[in-house]
Motif scaffolding. Structure first.
Motif, PDB file in Angstrom:
ATOM      1  N   VAL A  30       0.834  -1.209   0.000  1.00 56.13           N
ATOM      2  CA  VAL A  30       0.000   0.000   0.000  1.00 56.13           C
ATOM      3  C   VAL A  30       0.866   1.256   0.000  1.00 56.13           C
ATOM      4  CG1 VAL A  30      -1.926  -1.164   1.139  1.00 56.13           C
ATOM      5  CG2 VAL A  30      -0.230   0.057   2.521  1.00 56.13           C
ATOM      6  N   PHE A  31       2.102   1.138   0.496  1.00 57.01           N
ATOM      7  CA  PHE A  31       2.995   2.298   0.511  1.00 57.01           C
ATOM      8  C   PHE A  31       3.538   2.604  -0.885  1.00 57.01           C
ATOM      9  CE2 PHE A  31       3.265   0.447   4.817  1.00 57.01           C
ATOM     10  CZ  PHE A  31       2.796   1.531   5.544  1.00 57.01           C
ATOM     11  N   GLN A  32       3.296   1.688  -1.830  1.00 61.02           N
ATOM     12  CA  GLN A  32       3.709   1.916  -3.216  1.00 61.02           C
ATOM     13  C   GLN A  32       2.622   2.636  -4.014  1.00 61.02           C
ATOM     14  OE1 GLN A  32       6.869   1.012  -4.048  1.00 61.02           O
ATOM     15  NE2 GLN A  32       7.015   0.357  -1.908  1.00 61.02           N
ATOM     16  N   PHE A  33       1.448   2.795  -3.409  1.00 60.93           N
ATOM     17  CA  PHE A  33       0.333   3.427  -4.112  1.00 60.93           C
ATOM     18  C   PHE A  33       0.626   4.901  -4.373  1.00 60.93           C
ATOM     19  CE2 PHE A  33      -3.055   0.218  -2.936  1.00 60.93           C
ATOM     20  CZ  PHE A  33      -3.417  -0.031  -4.243  1.00 60.93           C
ATOM     21  N   SER A  34       0.183   5.358  -5.508  1.00 62.89           N
ATOM     22  CA  SER A  34       0.158   6.793  -5.797  1.00 62.89           C
ATOM     23  C   SER A  34      -1.277   7.180  -6.123  1.00 62.89           C
ATOM     24  CB  SER A  34       1.079   7.139  -6.973  1.00 62.89           C
ATOM     25  OG  SER A  34       0.682   6.447  -8.149  1.00 62.89           O
ATOM     26  N   LEU A  35      -1.598   8.425  -5.888  1.00 52.11           N
ATOM     27  CA  LEU A  35      -2.954   8.924  -6.093  1.00 52.11           C
ATOM     28  C   LEU A  35      -3.072   9.490  -7.502  1.00 52.11           C
ATOM     29  CD1 LEU A  35      -5.639   9.296  -4.603  1.00 52.11           C
ATOM     30  CD2 LEU A  35      -4.838  11.550  -3.879  1.00 52.11           C
ATOM     31  N   SER A  36      -4.015   8.989  -8.280  1.00 49.82           N
ATOM     32  CA  SER A  36      -4.161   9.417  -9.667  1.00 49.82           C
ATOM     33  C   SER A  36      -4.889  10.755  -9.759  1.00 49.82           C
ATOM     34  CB  SER A  36      -4.933   8.364 -10.472  1.00 49.82           C
ATOM     35  OG  SER A  36      -5.188   8.833 -11.783  1.00 49.82           O
ATOM     36  N   TYR A  37      -4.306  11.670 -10.524  1.00 50.11           N
ATOM     37  CA  TYR A  37      -4.932  12.963 -10.810  1.00 50.11           C
ATOM     38  C   TYR A  37      -5.352  13.041 -12.274  1.00 50.11           C
ATOM     39  CZ  TYR A  37      -3.451  14.945  -6.325  1.00 50.11           C
ATOM     40  OH  TYR A  37      -3.292  15.210  -4.985  1.00 50.11           O
ATOM     41  N   ASP A  38      -5.356  11.929 -12.946  1.00 51.03           N
ATOM     42  CA  ASP A  38      -5.567  11.913 -14.389  1.00 51.03           C
ATOM     43  C   ASP A  38      -7.055  11.830 -14.717  1.00 51.03           C
ATOM     44  OD1 ASP A  38      -5.335  11.740 -17.083  1.00 51.03           O
ATOM     45  OD2 ASP A  38      -4.204   9.865 -17.122  1.00 51.03           O
ATOM     46  N   THR A  39      -7.589  12.833 -15.425  1.00 54.06           N
ATOM     47  CA  THR A  39      -8.998  12.795 -15.833  1.00 54.06           C
ATOM     48  C   THR A  39      -9.233  11.734 -16.903  1.00 54.06           C
ATOM     49  OG1 THR A  39      -8.551  14.533 -17.457  1.00 54.06           O
ATOM     50  CG2 THR A  39      -9.392  15.220 -15.323  1.00 54.06           C
ATOM     51  N   ARG A  40      -8.154  11.258 -17.530  1.00 55.90           N
ATOM     52  CA  ARG A  40      -8.291  10.296 -18.633  1.00 55.90           C
ATOM     53  C   ARG A  40      -8.102   8.864 -18.176  1.00 55.90           C
ATOM     54  NH1 ARG A  40      -5.367  13.825 -23.380  1.00 55.90           N
ATOM     55  NH2 ARG A  40      -6.031  15.826 -22.554  1.00 55.90           N
ATOM     56  N   VAL A  41      -8.138   8.654 -16.870  1.00 63.94           N
ATOM     57  CA  VAL A  41      -7.882   7.329 -16.334  1.00 63.94           C
ATOM     58  C   VAL A  41      -8.910   6.314 -16.822  1.00 63.94           C
ATOM     59  CG1 VAL A  41      -9.225   7.684 -14.221  1.00 63.94           C
ATOM     60  CG2 VAL A  41      -7.290   6.112 -14.198  1.00 63.94           C
ATOM     61  N   PHE A  42     -10.115   6.764 -17.207  1.00 63.09           N
ATOM     62  CA  PHE A  42     -11.166   5.850 -17.656  1.00 63.09           C
ATOM     63  C   PHE A  42     -11.077   5.514 -19.147  1.00 63.09           C
ATOM     64  CE2 PHE A  42     -13.071   7.174 -13.684  1.00 63.09           C
ATOM     65  CZ  PHE A  42     -13.673   6.013 -13.244  1.00 63.09           C
TER      66      PHE A  42
END
Length: 767
Positions: A30-42
């Motif tokens: 879980v410490f490897q997780f990053s938070l996505s800010y990408d609107t195109r993730v879908f």
């Protein structure tokens, strides 16, 4: 003897230690997780629509912007003191990190020309020194300009927009955080310095932040809510504190370890993957409850603690294995979805199911063996026996009634509309949603539709024919419902041409030769103020230009309809080289639901067939396998039919509900058919077998349904529309499944058995 044969019960502490070791290694991810800010993730990275958008952006740049909406409590923005404040906001906006351009009413490039002069200057060169007469003139000019009205200035002059564009790298999480924090700080300090004036923040960069904020909001809200609801469900069904704690620990370990493994694999936290812990806890709850209640029931019959646990494992091992396998098939089918977060969601849940399966037969019995357990009295079985008698007595009437309901739901499917609103994916708890609604109400639209209109050759945008056709397309777009503003280079040509012919009547709307138009644009570009260019409107070779339509309060279906009508208009009115289809993030979101539904139709068919084969092989009955196909499609039909009756609109979430729930709803069917088959093998007649099924697994079927319904129902508390709809639709389908399995499956079995008996009697009479 059973304890001696089961190493988990022989070495419970060692088993718990090994499970904790597996958990510790997994959860570290879980410490490897990053938070996505990408609107195109879908969007599918390999999809044609996204490739088209990237090609468009390579020519004209990205729309990485923040729209600041200035509001003075309904006063006109063109009043001198408000204009002075607007000038201050524009000056401060230039200081935002990574900003490359600021567009506003104050620095809008205004074209003026005299007998021997030509100039492009800011419409409000000195905002702090505007007189009332000058303010009236500025308002008159601005509202007459289609590039300002309903874009940078409201049609009633009550709000103004400051559009700040930013240069961002492909992975821009840090930059987005910096921009959002700086923009919010600027808005707060500006409002403090200018009492009575508010600044609302929206735009694409704020949308990127909203995606990450929605994910974190779900982590903070949904997971605690889910744990609390799960604890209540545990206690209601188990009616004992310590076994309930054991089940909760199992579910917590499974979901946390699965998320950790996803982190090790490189997944990001986004609005899709954030729902995985809740789904994992939900789909694995019923098996754990079933094992605990079976063990407590065995204690009530006089077995020792270890004997009761061993019996619970023995009885439930095969049904749990089979139901887990079918559930995994449903979630694995999500890999055929076009949207990456839906694929990731399916994969993480499958990993969670595997871990929960391991922990269910290791961690849970080991923990139970160390607890003081009290025998349970299953009073609810009496209710199930009465229900079985009722179904047997009225099976013909129930079959007729259920058939009417199913047919009615099939008719209500016609009410469903494939529609959603990308701009309103987030509910009112988010500042982005509140400010976006305000901007659409008081200033402009937020849905952007782009067209890349080519000319067929270098420098072709300066051809008079191209300019005239472009202006005609611009005019057509402006007449379309929901379109509030259109930007194209034909406006620039017309403005310069009008300025150069000031004081005399021009014979044509545009110059009649290419050279004059090219000179106009050269003159215009050389006169533009600092930070302004035409590179975002015309490509480098001057062979194509950009047409931007700004839409207000348009849903996905309306955007798709506009795209179709625009494509048809271009096909009928311009040469082939000028024809184009719409693109842009909003267009991709408008098409997203349809693309995913088409891709998931095949996935659903594959998962249904695989599950039918698994059930048929497991029960050694092709009839039961075929029956599972029919009965497991009916809950989706009933669920979506009720949705069509109650809500009508479906969006992205609907694309995966059927494929996902196929593996869930079959659990009840498997329990029913397994027990029915065993009862018939022991010599019970169909009526007795059905009574036996209700008495033995009726409660288990109820536990499965309640746990799944409440678990997925938790998602309705999400601030993200896709997760809310996914939870509500899935809960509706699962509730429909219990209706099918309790009130329609037994009558179907009775009717099939009656038909088989008549066939055998006819065969015997004929022999």
């Amino acid at each position: 003897m059973q304890k001696l044969r089961n190493p988990v019960l022989r070495f419970p502490r060692l088993t718990i230690a090994l499970c904790l070791a597996i958990f510790a290694v997994s959860v570290a991810g879980v410490f490897q997780f990053s938070l996505s800010y990408d609107t195109r993730v879908f969007f599918n990275p390999e999809g044609a629509d996204l490739a088209k958008l990237r090609d468009f952006e390579s020519k004209y740049g990205q729309n990485n912007d923040v729209l600041m909406v200035l509001w003075a409590n309904g006063r006109k923005v063109t009043e001198p003191d408000v204009l002075a404040a607007l000038g201050d906001l524009v000056s401060e906006a230039w200081r935002l990190p990574h900003s490359t351009r600021v567009d506003s009413l104050a620095n809008f490039p205004h074209v003026t020309a005299g007998a021997d002069s030509f100039a492009v200057a800011d419409l409000v060169p000195e905002p702090g020194k505007v007189t009332p007469d000058e303010a009236e003139k500025i308002e008159r000019i601005a509202l007459a300009d289609p590039l300002i009205r309903d874009r940078l200035l409201a049609s009633d002059a009550s709000a103004a927009g400051v559009l700040v564009n930013f240069n961002l790298p492909e992975e821009a999480s840090v930059e987005v955080q910096e921009i959002v924090a700086a923009s919010r700080a600027l808005a707060a300090s500006f409002e403090a310095d200018h009492p009575g004036i508010e600044v609302k923040l929206t735009g694409n960069v704020m949308l990127m932040a909203a995606f990450s904020e929605a994910a974190m909001s779900d982590v903070k809200v949904l997971i605690p809510v889910s744990l609390a609801i799960t604890a209540i469900v545990m206690f209601v069904f188990v009616r004992a504190v310590l076994p309930s704690v054991a089940i909760l620990s199992l579910l917590g370990l499974s979901s946390a370890a699965a998320m950790g493994l996803a982190g090790w694999y490189g997944y990001e936290i986004n609005t899709g993957t954030v729902a995985c812990p809740i789904i994992i806890m939900t789909v694995n709850m019923a098996a754990a409850v079933r094992i605990v209640t079976t063990a407590l029931g065995a204690l009530g019959r006089g077995l020792t603690r270890h004997e009761a646990i061993a019996e619970a494992i023995s009885i439930n091992l095969w049904p749990v294995t089979l139901t887990n396998a079918t559930t995994m098939i449903g979630f694995l089918a999500m890999n055929l979805a076009d949207a990456p977060p839906l694929r990731q969601q399916g994969n993480v849940v499958v990993v969670g199911i595997c871990l929960a399966y391991i922990f269910t037969f290791t961690w849970l019995p080991a923990l139970l063996s160390l607890m003081e357990l009290r025998p349970a009295v299953q009073r609810s079985e009496r209710v199930m026996v009465l229900l079985g008698h009722f179904v047997n007595r009225y099976y013909r009437q129930l079959f007729f009634l259920c058939s009417i309901i199913v047919v009615s739901c099939a008719i209500w499917l016609g009410n469903i509309r494939l529609d959603d609103d990308f701009a309103r994916y987030f509910d009112e708890r988010f500042d982005y949603r509140q400010d976006s609604d305000f901007a659409e109400k008081h200033l402009t639209g937020l849905n952007i539709v782009e067209f890349d209109v080519g000319s067929g050759r270098d420098g072709g945008v300066f051809e008079p024919g191209y300019q005239e056709k472009l202006a005609a397309f611009d005019a057509w777009l402006r007449e379309q419902p929901g379109v509030v503003s259109v930007l194209s280079i034909s406006h620039i040509t017309r403005r310069v041409h009008d300025a150069m012919n000031a004081g005399r009547n021009a014979e044509t709307e545009f110059p009649s030769d290419r050279e004059t138009i090219a000179q106009y644009f050269l003159l215009y570009e050389l006169s533009l103020p600092y930070g302004v260019s035409l590179n975002d409107q015309i490509n480098v070779s001057r062979s194509s230009s950009r047409v931007t339509a700004i839409l207000r309060k348009m849903s996905s279906s309306q955007i798709r309809d506009l795209d179709e009508r625009a494509t048809l208009w271009l096909a009928e009115n311009v040469p082939p080289e000028m024809q184009a289809r719409a693109t842009g993030v909003n267009v991709l979101f408008a098409n997203l639901s349809g693309i995913n539904i088409r891709s998931m139709m095949f996935a659903t068919l594959v998962s249904v067939l695989i599950i039918a084969v698994v059930v048929g092989l497991a029960l050694r009955s092709p009839v039961y396998g075929a029956l599972s196909i029919l009965l497991n499609m009916l809950p989706s039909l009933v669920g979506f039919g009720l949705w069509g009756l109650l809500y009508q609109d479906i969006g992205l979430a609907a694309s995966v509900v059927t494929a996902m729930t196929i593996g869930l709803v079959v659990d009840d069917t498997i329990y029913f058919l397994l027990m029915y088959q065993q009862a018939r093998a022991r010599g019970l007649d169909p009526e007795g077998a059905i009574n036996h099924v209700f008495a033995t697994v009726g409660v288990a079927m109820l536990v499965i349904t309640v746990s799944l319904t409440i678990g997925f129902g938790t998602l309705v508390f999400s601030g993200f529309e896709v997760n809310r709809s996914l939870g509500a639709m899935t809960a509706l389908v699962i509730m429909s499944n219990l209706f099918i399995d309790w009130l329609m499956l037994p009558p179907v079995m009775r009717i099939m058995e009656n038909a088989r008996s008549r066939a055998l009697r006819r065969a015997g009479a004929g022999g």
